[in-house]
Scaffold this active site. Structure first.
Site: not given
Ligand code: ADP
Length: 210
Positions: A13, A85, A124, A156, A167
């Site tokens: 994504k 989310r 990654r 990360r 996740r």
């Molecule tokens: P991925 O989709 O690979 O899990 P992201 O970089 O999109 O990685 O998100 C990493 C973390 O950031 C999530 O696991 C969550 O803890 C937090 N996060 C990101 N976007 C949101 C959101 N819209 N609402 C709540 N937490 C979020």
């Protein structure tokens, strides 16, 4: 054009969002990257969310909605990567859009099987300079970050196996229903996320033109 690009962790994504934002001239808004930068720079927000991110748990909806309100205030032409989310976030987004006269042109959901996800996430790296998350085979010729050139690349904090599993579970339980809710108002399109990034980018372009 306003686009929501979604998909499970490790679905590509972030990579696709960057490519699509560049090709369409959209503002790439990665909520994960915004949060990681807040943690890295030790802001109040960063201190509040650090533990949640490390465990792969979601940040509270009220915090996220405040961040998104600021992003939307910058006008249309955005690409959300990682938002909404939860059902509460999807439902909170609708009145904000209505107030600003903005629409979502497409909700794109990348579809990738779990075994491919685990394989991708394990390899990654995250850039200590600019926060970009990238696969090892996409580093610059000198092994540096493909965006800012920094050599400070590390895994990360949330890309360890138990956290990845959490996740994925959070995605199924909370994010899939959120996307379904948003998809009842705006066009929802599944995109096959398997294979090379360029091939996926072509599929996305095809879906947006259809
Ligand atoms: P991925 O989709 O690979 O899990 P992201 O970089 O999109 O990685 O998100 C990493 C973390 O950031 C999530 O696991 C969550 O803890 C937090 N996060 C990101 N976007 C949101 C959101 N819209 N609402 C709540 N937490 C979020």
């Amino acid at each position: 054009m306003n686009v929501v690009l979604a998909g499970p962790p490790g679905s590509g994504k972030g990579t696709q969002a960057a490519l699509l934002a560049q090709s369409r001239g959209l503002r790439h808004i990665s909520t994960g990257e915004l949060l990681r930068q807040a943690v890295a720079s030790g802001t109040d927000l960063g201190r509040r969310v650090e533990g949640l991110l490390e465990r792969g748990d979601l940040v509270p909806d009220d915090l996220m909605m405040a961040i998104i309100r600021d992003c939307l205030a910058g006008g249309g032409g955005w690409l959300f990567d990682g938002f909404p989310r939860t059902v509460a976030q999807a439902e909170g987004l609708l009145p904000m859009l209505a107030e600003l006269g903005q629409l979502v042109d497409a909700v794109l959901v990348l579809d990738v099987p779990d075994d491919e996800i685990v394989r991708r996430v394990v390899g990654r790296l995250s850039c200590g300079g600019c926060g970009l998350v990238t696969a090892q085979d996409r580093l610059g010729a000198d092994g540096g970050c493909p965006r800012c050139g920094s050599r400070e690349l590390r895994v990360r904090a949330d890309d360890r196996e138990p956290t990845v599993r959490n996740r994925l579970a959070v995605y199924r339980a909370q994010t899939q229903p959120a996307l379904a809710a948003l998809g009842r108002r705006f066009p929802l399109r599944m995109v096959d996320g398997r294979g090379a990034a360029a091939a996926v980018a072509q599929r996305i372009a095809g879906v947006l033109e259809a």
